[in-house]
Write a protein that holds these residues in place. Structure first.
Motif, PDB file in Angstrom:
ATOM      1  N   ALA A 163      50.101  44.678  36.205  1.00  0.00           N
ATOM      2  CA  ALA A 163      50.117  43.727  37.320  1.00  0.00           C
ATOM      3  C   ALA A 163      49.300  44.247  38.498  1.00  0.00           C
ATOM      4  O   ALA A 163      48.532  43.503  39.116  1.00  0.00           O
ATOM      5  N   VAL A 164      49.428  45.542  38.791  1.00  0.00           N
ATOM      6  CA  VAL A 164      48.654  46.143  39.880  1.00  0.00           C
ATOM      7  C   VAL A 164      47.164  46.082  39.548  1.00  0.00           C
ATOM      8  O   VAL A 164      46.319  45.808  40.425  1.00  0.00           O
ATOM      9  N   GLY A 165      46.825  46.327  38.288  1.00  0.00           N
ATOM     10  CA  GLY A 165      45.425  46.253  37.877  1.00  0.00           C
ATOM     11  C   GLY A 165      44.847  44.870  38.094  1.00  0.00           C
ATOM     12  O   GLY A 165      43.693  44.725  38.543  1.00  0.00           O
ATOM     13  N   PHE A 166      45.629  43.828  37.815  1.00  0.00           N
ATOM     14  CA  PHE A 166      45.149  42.467  38.026  1.00  0.00           C
ATOM     15  C   PHE A 166      45.007  42.155  39.517  1.00  0.00           C
ATOM     16  O   PHE A 166      44.177  41.335  39.912  1.00  0.00           O
ATOM     17  N   VAL A 167      45.817  42.808  40.345  1.00  0.00           N
ATOM     18  CA  VAL A 167      45.624  42.692  41.792  1.00  0.00           C
ATOM     19  C   VAL A 167      44.255  43.262  42.168  1.00  0.00           C
ATOM     20  O   VAL A 167      43.536  42.705  43.010  1.00  0.00           O
ATOM     21  N   GLY A 168      43.897  44.366  41.518  1.00  0.00           N
ATOM     22  CA  GLY A 168      42.576  44.943  41.740  1.00  0.00           C
ATOM     23  C   GLY A 168      41.467  43.976  41.362  1.00  0.00           C
ATOM     24  O   GLY A 168      40.437  43.890  42.045  1.00  0.00           O
ATOM     25  N   VAL A 169      41.670  43.233  40.267  1.00  0.00           N
ATOM     26  CA  VAL A 169      40.696  42.215  39.870  1.00  0.00           C
ATOM     27  C   VAL A 169      40.542  41.162  40.962  1.00  0.00           C
ATOM     28  O   VAL A 169      39.426  40.745  41.303  1.00  0.00           O
ATOM     29  N   LEU A 170      41.666  40.731  41.529  1.00  0.00           N
ATOM     30  CA  LEU A 170      41.621  39.730  42.602  1.00  0.00           C
ATOM     31  C   LEU A 170      40.912  40.279  43.846  1.00  0.00           C
ATOM     32  O   LEU A 170      40.211  39.540  44.548  1.00  0.00           O
ATOM     33  N   ILE A 171      41.100  41.570  44.107  1.00  0.00           N
ATOM     34  CA  ILE A 171      40.420  42.177  45.255  1.00  0.00           C
ATOM     35  C   ILE A 171      38.902  42.120  45.051  1.00  0.00           C
ATOM     36  O   ILE A 171      38.147  41.825  45.986  1.00  0.00           O
ATOM     37  N   VAL A 172      38.453  42.387  43.837  1.00  0.00           N
ATOM     38  CA  VAL A 172      37.021  42.333  43.549  1.00  0.00           C
ATOM     39  C   VAL A 172      36.512  40.895  43.612  1.00  0.00           C
ATOM     40  O   VAL A 172      35.450  40.618  44.181  1.00  0.00           O
ATOM     41  N   LEU A 173      37.297  39.962  43.047  1.00  0.00           N
ATOM     42  CA  LEU A 173      36.878  38.556  43.012  1.00  0.00           C
ATOM     43  C   LEU A 173      36.928  37.889  44.381  1.00  0.00           C
ATOM     44  O   LEU A 173      36.101  37.048  44.704  1.00  0.00           O
ATOM     45  N   ARG A 174      37.979  38.246  45.179  1.00  0.00           N
ATOM     46  CA  ARG A 174      38.196  37.619  46.485  1.00  0.00           C
ATOM     47  C   ARG A 174      38.229  36.091  46.402  1.00  0.00           C
ATOM     48  O   ARG A 174      37.399  35.397  47.004  1.00  0.00           O
ATOM     49  N   PRO A 175      39.153  35.525  45.609  1.00  0.00           N
ATOM     50  CA  PRO A 175      39.217  34.064  45.471  1.00  0.00           C
ATOM     51  C   PRO A 175      39.460  33.378  46.818  1.00  0.00           C
ATOM     52  O   PRO A 175      40.281  33.808  47.613  1.00  0.00           O
ATOM     53  N   GLY A 176      38.714  32.317  47.037  1.00  0.00           N
ATOM     54  CA  GLY A 176      38.845  31.572  48.281  1.00  0.00           C
ATOM     55  C   GLY A 176      38.064  32.159  49.424  1.00  0.00           C
ATOM     56  O   GLY A 176      37.999  31.571  50.508  1.00  0.00           O
ATOM     57  N   VAL A 177      37.438  33.323  49.220  1.00  0.00           N
ATOM     58  CA  VAL A 177      36.685  33.966  50.298  1.00  0.00           C
ATOM     59  C   VAL A 177      35.209  34.098  49.921  1.00  0.00           C
ATOM     60  O   VAL A 177      34.328  33.562  50.568  1.00  0.00           O
ATOM     61  N   ASP A 178      34.959  34.819  48.828  1.00  0.00           N
ATOM     62  CA  ASP A 178      33.563  35.106  48.482  1.00  0.00           C
ATOM     63  C   ASP A 178      33.351  35.112  46.976  1.00  0.00           C
ATOM     64  O   ASP A 178      32.523  35.842  46.466  1.00  0.00           O
ATOM     65  N   VAL A 179      34.114  34.283  46.242  1.00  0.00           N
ATOM     66  CA  VAL A 179      33.997  34.277  44.793  1.00  0.00           C
ATOM     67  C   VAL A 179      32.665  33.652  44.383  1.00  0.00           C
ATOM     68  O   VAL A 179      32.159  32.737  45.036  1.00  0.00           O
ATOM     69  N   SER A 180      32.070  34.164  43.309  1.00  0.00           N
ATOM     70  CA  SER A 180      30.784  33.656  42.840  1.00  0.00           C
ATOM     71  C   SER A 180      30.882  33.298  41.365  1.00  0.00           C
ATOM     72  O   SER A 180      31.762  33.772  40.647  1.00  0.00           O
ATOM     73  N   TRP A 181      29.954  32.450  40.918  1.00  0.00           N
ATOM     74  CA  TRP A 181      29.921  32.086  39.507  1.00  0.00           C
ATOM     75  C   TRP A 181      29.652  33.311  38.641  1.00  0.00           C
ATOM     76  O   TRP A 181      30.167  33.423  37.530  1.00  0.00           O
ATOM     77  N   GLY A 182      28.839  34.231  39.142  1.00  0.00           N
ATOM     78  CA  GLY A 182      28.542  35.438  38.394  1.00  0.00           C
ATOM     79  C   GLY A 182      29.781  36.287  38.166  1.00  0.00           C
ATOM     80  O   GLY A 182      29.996  36.816  37.072  1.00  0.00           O
ATOM     81  N   ALA A 183      30.622  36.409  39.204  1.00  0.00           N
ATOM     82  CA  ALA A 183      31.854  37.187  39.074  1.00  0.00           C
ATOM     83  C   ALA A 183      32.825  36.509  38.110  1.00  0.00           C
ATOM     84  O   ALA A 183      33.500  37.177  37.314  1.00  0.00           O
ATOM     85  N   LEU A 184      32.897  35.176  38.165  1.00  0.00           N
ATOM     86  CA  LEU A 184      33.769  34.453  37.236  1.00  0.00           C
ATOM     87  C   LEU A 184      33.271  34.605  35.797  1.00  0.00           C
ATOM     88  O   LEU A 184      34.076  34.733  34.871  1.00  0.00           O
ATOM     89  N   ALA A 185      31.956  34.619  35.622  1.00  0.00           N
ATOM     90  CA  ALA A 185      31.401  34.838  34.282  1.00  0.00           C
ATOM     91  C   ALA A 185      31.750  36.234  33.786  1.00  0.00           C
ATOM     92  O   ALA A 185      32.063  36.441  32.607  1.00  0.00           O
TER      93      ALA A 185
END
Length: 293
Positions: free
Chosen positions: A128-150
């Motif tokens: 669960a903590v690791g997936f929080v790290g994923v969200l930190i990298v993705l930053r949903p709602g702030v700076d998410v990009s199509w490249g990061a989602l890919a």
């Protein structure tokens, strides 16, 4: 040199090779459509893995290839490689590599869900903590990009591929599975080209980059397999995370990338959670072995 030390060295070499492969493909994607990259890379990878399989005496054709899990592995390989290659073309190498490090966490969770492996609350918490790290990298709602989602989709595809590999018939070696995994990329690239266009003869320099990437990637895969067979899995596997270190170095030297604080923080959380999960898995395995003795 002990077997574990040799295994760790091979794992580090494999991760360096994969990072170089990513760098070469990202460079090629500047002038070559992703669909064409998949066709060339998949075709060359098929040839290299077939050569390795035959050198080991493996049979390239077997009824076990019709097993449903092998088909599932091929689909997962297609999804993983397709989205991962797209992410290399669209996102910074540092971001793509950071998100890829979450794959072992997904594999552990999937092993518990699909194969009934016991995972205690500590490992579930680390996942669960690791997936929080994923969200930190993705930053949903702030700076998410199509490249990061890919990149995220590619990571999930690779994790499902690894899970399918566990369930594949034992008669099929990793090299034979690699042959058909790469072969599936050829029609995938052709279908993608049919929708996006851009078919043609790539520049010689780009073709050379893809060819070298296929050789380096195959050698890295071979080193990875040797590492897992030579050393203890629990000792050798954590060295997978050195791939991120090599990727960050190449991203800075070749592409001039400077990952921001959030990307570095998220990467640290993902890697820390992954290493802890692997160490807990090792302890659980040792405890189970001691109880059976």
């Amino acid at each position: 040199m002990s077997a574990n030390l040799k295994g760790a060295a091979l794992m580090v070499a494999a991760m360096a090779g994969f990072a170089v492969e990513d760098m070469l493909l990202k460079t090629a994607s500047k002038t070559v459509p992703v669909g064409l990259i998949l066709i060339i890379f998949g075709g060359l990878g098929t040839v290299w893995f077939a050569i390795l399989a035959k050198s080991r005496g493996d049979r390239l054709f077997s009824r076990d290839l019709l097993h449903p899990v092998v088909g599932a592995k091929a689909v997962a390989e297609i999804c993983g490689r397709l989205f991962f290659t797209l992410s290399l073309a669209l996102a910074p190498l540092s971001t793509v590599s950071a998100l890829l490090q979450a794959s072992p966490l997904v594999v552990v969770a999937g092993a518990a869900l699909f194969f009934g492996e016991r995972v205690g609350w500590r490992r579930w918490s680390a996942i669960a903590v690791g997936f929080v790290g994923v969200l930190i990298v993705l930053r949903p709602g702030v700076d998410v990009s199509w490249g990061a989602l890919a990149a995220l989709a590619g990571m999930l595809g690779f994790a499902l591929r690894d899970l399918a590999t566990r369930g594949a018939p034992k008669s099929l070696s990793n090299m034979v599975l690699g042959v058909y995994g790469f072969l599936a990329l050829v029609p995938t690239g052709a279908i993608l080209l049919a929708f996006t266009g851009g078919a043609g003869v790539p520049p010689g320099s780009a073709l050379g980059l893809i060819a070298v990437a296929s050789v380096v990637g195959t050698a890295a895969y071979y080193a990875l397999t040797a590492a897992m067979r030579l050393g203890e899995v629990a000792v050798v596997t954590p060295f997978r995370y050195t791939r991120l270190v090599f990727a960050l170095i190449l991203a800075a030297l070749i592409f001039g990338e400077r990952p921001d604080l959030m990307t570095l923080l998220g990467s640290a959380v993902i890697v820390g959670s992954g290493v802890y999960t692997l160490l807990r898995s090792r302890r659980a395995t040792q405890k189970a072995a001691a109880q059976e003795a």
